[in-house]
Design a protein around this motif. Structure first.
Motif, mmCIF file in Angstrom:
data_model
loop_
_atom_site.group_PDB
_atom_site.id
_atom_site.type_symbol
_atom_site.label_atom_id
_atom_site.label_comp_id
_atom_site.label_asym_id
_atom_site.label_seq_id
_atom_site.Cartn_x
_atom_site.Cartn_y
_atom_site.Cartn_z
ATOM 1 N N UNK A 86 40.075 4.410 -9.177
ATOM 2 C CA UNK A 86 39.300 3.434 -8.419
ATOM 3 C C UNK A 86 37.950 4.012 -8.009
ATOM 4 N N UNK A 87 36.902 3.177 -7.942
ATOM 5 C CA UNK A 87 35.600 3.649 -7.457
ATOM 6 C C UNK A 87 35.703 4.077 -5.994
ATOM 7 N N UNK A 88 34.889 5.069 -5.610
ATOM 8 C CA UNK A 88 34.868 5.590 -4.246
ATOM 9 C C UNK A 88 33.545 5.198 -3.585
ATOM 10 N N UNK A 89 33.617 4.448 -2.492
ATOM 11 C CA UNK A 89 32.409 3.955 -1.820
ATOM 12 C C UNK A 89 32.179 4.738 -0.523
ATOM 13 N N UNK A 90 31.067 5.488 -0.417
ATOM 14 C CA UNK A 90 30.766 6.227 0.827
ATOM 15 C C UNK A 90 30.094 5.311 1.844
ATOM 16 N N UNK A 91 30.522 5.391 3.100
ATOM 17 C CA UNK A 91 29.988 4.498 4.141
ATOM 18 C C UNK A 91 29.520 5.302 5.351
ATOM 19 N N UNK A 92 28.333 4.951 5.832
ATOM 20 C CA UNK A 92 27.811 5.511 7.078
ATOM 21 C C UNK A 92 28.547 4.857 8.245
ATOM 22 N N UNK A 93 29.127 5.669 9.101
ATOM 23 C CA UNK A 93 29.905 5.174 10.234
ATOM 24 C C UNK A 93 29.116 4.188 11.099
ATOM 25 N N UNK A 94 27.829 4.465 11.311
ATOM 26 C CA UNK A 94 27.018 3.604 12.166
ATOM 27 C C UNK A 94 26.738 2.258 11.489
ATOM 28 N N UNK A 95 26.584 2.268 10.166
ATOM 29 C CA UNK A 95 26.452 1.004 9.437
ATOM 30 C C UNK A 95 27.727 0.188 9.599
ATOM 31 N N UNK A 96 28.861 0.893 9.622
ATOM 32 C CA UNK A 96 30.130 0.221 9.841
ATOM 33 C C UNK A 96 30.145 -0.534 11.154
ATOM 34 N N UNK A 110 32.411 -3.777 -9.502
ATOM 35 C CA UNK A 110 33.674 -3.067 -9.310
ATOM 36 C C UNK A 110 34.862 -4.023 -9.241
ATOM 37 N N UNK A 111 34.582 -5.307 -9.031
ATOM 38 C CA UNK A 111 35.676 -6.273 -8.949
ATOM 39 C C UNK A 111 35.901 -7.010 -10.264
ATOM 40 N N UNK A 112 35.229 -6.535 -11.318
ATOM 41 C CA UNK A 112 35.404 -7.155 -12.626
ATOM 42 C C UNK A 112 36.869 -7.066 -13.041
ATOM 43 N N UNK A 113 37.380 -8.149 -13.586
ATOM 44 C CA UNK A 113 38.782 -8.250 -14.020
ATOM 45 C C UNK A 113 39.770 -8.260 -12.856
ATOM 46 N N UNK A 114 39.273 -8.509 -11.639
ATOM 47 C CA UNK A 114 40.149 -8.616 -10.471
ATOM 48 C C UNK A 114 40.154 -10.061 -9.974
ATOM 49 N N UNK A 115 41.327 -10.553 -9.606
ATOM 50 C CA UNK A 115 41.426 -11.914 -9.101
ATOM 51 C C UNK A 115 40.807 -12.037 -7.709
ATOM 52 N N UNK A 171 39.827 -3.202 -5.688
ATOM 53 C CA UNK A 171 38.658 -2.966 -6.516
ATOM 54 C C UNK A 171 38.021 -1.621 -6.241
ATOM 55 N N UNK A 172 38.270 -1.061 -5.039
ATOM 56 C CA UNK A 172 37.646 0.214 -4.667
ATOM 57 C C UNK A 172 38.304 0.782 -3.411
ATOM 58 N N UNK A 173 37.952 2.041 -3.132
ATOM 59 C CA UNK A 173 38.347 2.712 -1.895
ATOM 60 C C UNK A 173 37.068 3.101 -1.167
ATOM 61 N N UNK A 174 36.992 2.810 0.126
ATOM 62 C CA UNK A 174 35.810 3.156 0.920
ATOM 63 C C UNK A 174 36.204 4.138 2.009
ATOM 64 N N UNK A 175 35.269 5.010 2.377
ATOM 65 C CA UNK A 175 35.574 5.997 3.414
ATOM 66 C C UNK A 175 34.315 6.376 4.199
ATOM 67 N N UNK A 176 34.489 6.632 5.474
ATOM 68 C CA UNK A 176 33.413 7.162 6.316
ATOM 69 C C UNK A 176 33.144 8.612 5.935
ATOM 70 N N UNK A 217 25.456 -0.687 -5.706
ATOM 71 C CA UNK A 217 25.833 0.288 -6.725
ATOM 72 C C UNK A 217 26.025 1.685 -6.175
ATOM 73 N N UNK A 218 26.259 1.792 -4.880
ATOM 74 C CA UNK A 218 26.424 3.096 -4.243
ATOM 75 C C UNK A 218 27.872 3.573 -4.385
ATOM 76 N N UNK A 219 28.148 4.250 -5.493
ATOM 77 C CA UNK A 219 29.487 4.779 -5.763
ATOM 78 C C UNK A 219 29.405 6.300 -5.790
ATOM 79 N N UNK A 220 30.305 6.954 -5.076
ATOM 80 C CA UNK A 220 30.285 8.414 -4.971
ATOM 81 C C UNK A 220 31.143 9.057 -6.057
ATOM 82 N N UNK A 221 30.857 10.304 -6.318
ATOM 83 C CA UNK A 221 31.717 11.097 -7.206
ATOM 84 C C UNK A 221 32.786 11.776 -6.350
#
Length: 344
Positions: A115-125, A5-10, A85-90, A329-333
């Motif tokens: 941007x890709x959307x990354x789902x995150x488990x709050x407890x993993x956070x 997801x960070x391809x072509x990003x500095x 490179x992405x947006x992440x959310x609980x 590779x965990x990207x959400x729709x």
């Protein structure tokens, strides 16, 4: 969408959003370990008079705060949308209404900026909050003591979670809040009880539930009931109890159980590191006792606790965990929905 997801990003930057309970938070994280900004809008004052979080009130505050937090996060980080490179959310666990505010904001922002959307488990956070100040060495054990959760999680590697023990009823944090109401202290009561405990003594000898059982589960409902019954019975008999001693006795019971079971789990699973995380991990008595006992019994195990400001709910920890999810590779729709009872 590229595999990386960070391809072509500095730079490797993720915008993270957290709104699972009563904190609206937005952060910009670089490389999964560096905080560029971490904006937290607290709602404590709004819920204080109710003695706990009111879901409808929390949701309304998230609506009011989320856009301002996003703008401030960008400003403080000094980055542009095009740098991300992405947006992440609980997306769970948490209050469904509160979660939906953050998810809606994240999905809208991701869609608008491709941007890709990354789902995150709050407890993993909460676990990965430790990575923002400490290296993670595997295999490791994580003790999660956050709000309605008390869990022991074994990790063989990044992104691998095995729950080996959990509370069967009240979590440690819930017990603190319920005991706090009986003591007459304001919500949230954990910090105040901790301060009182340091001025008192363990004179009431409350039960240490399940401390000797051959498992890694917890139970704090009986402790809560024992505390309430002691106070009510004393009131009926006109006996005077010492508040600081009550706090110290309650807290020592919690600490003894958490420390004993956690260290036994570390010994059983032969881990190299122990991470303690979540709101209750800010408790000074628990921090000191866990550090002391671990150093005595397992000096080779590294003990890591997030900075105090990262123990509570915040978006920086979500951003840190998001890098691991992105590498998997965990990207959400855009159909991502809230899962209030999400587990590992």
């Amino acid at each position: 969408m590229p595999t990386n997801i960070f391809e072509n990003k500095e730079r490797q930057l993720i915008l993270a959003i957290e709104s699972s309970c009563d904190e609206t938070s937005v952060a910009v994280i670089e490389d999964g370990t560096k905080i560029l900004s971490n904006i937290v809008a607290s709602q404590i004052k709004s819920h204080e008079r109710f003695g706990g979080v009111v879901p409808e009130v929390a949701s309304r505050h998230h609506v009011e705060q989320i856009i301002g937090c996003m703008e401030e996060a960008f400003q403080e980080a000094g980055v542009q949308v095009t740098d991300l490179g992405a947006v992440a959310v609980t997306y769970g666990p948490g209050l469904v209404g509160a979660l939906l505010i953050g998810i809606t904001a994240a999905k809208t922002f991701a869609w608008a900026n491709d941007l890709p959307l990354i789902p995150v488990n709050h407890m993993a956070g909460h676990i990965y909050a430790s990575r923002l100040s400490h290296e993670m060495t595997f295999p490791l054990m994580a003790l999660l003591v956050s709000g309605g959760h008390t869990e022991l999680v074994y990790m063989k590697e990044h992104g691998s979670y095995e729950v080996i023990g959990e509370t069967r009823d009240d979590a440690a944090g819930e017990a603190y809040d319920k005991v706090g109401r009986v003591l007459g202290v304001t919500y949230p009561s954990g910090k105040i009880i901790d301060e009182m405990a340091h001025q008192g003594s363990d004179t009431y000898n409350f039960p240490r539930a399940m401390i000797k059982e051959d498992n890694f589960d917890f139970s704090f409902s009986g402790l809560k009931s024992a505390f309430i019954n002691l106070v009510h019975n004393a009131e009926q008999r006109g006996e005077e109890l010492i508040p600081n001693d009550l706090a110290a006795s309650f807290q020592q019971s919690v600490i003894d159980v958490l420390v004993s079971k956690t260290i036994r789990a570390c010994e059983t699973y032969e881990v190299k590191q122990l991470i303690m995380a979540g709101g209750v991990a800010a408790n000074q008595g628990l921090r000191r006792e866990m550090k002391t006992q671990l150093a005595e019994k397992m000096p080779e195990v590294v003990f890591s606790v997030p900075e105090l400001k990262l123990c509570g709910d915040n978006a920086a920890m979500i951003g840190a965990a998001a890098f691991v999810e992105a590498n998997k590779g965990n990207v959400a729709t855009l159909e991502l929905n809230a899962k209030p009872s999400l587990i590992f």
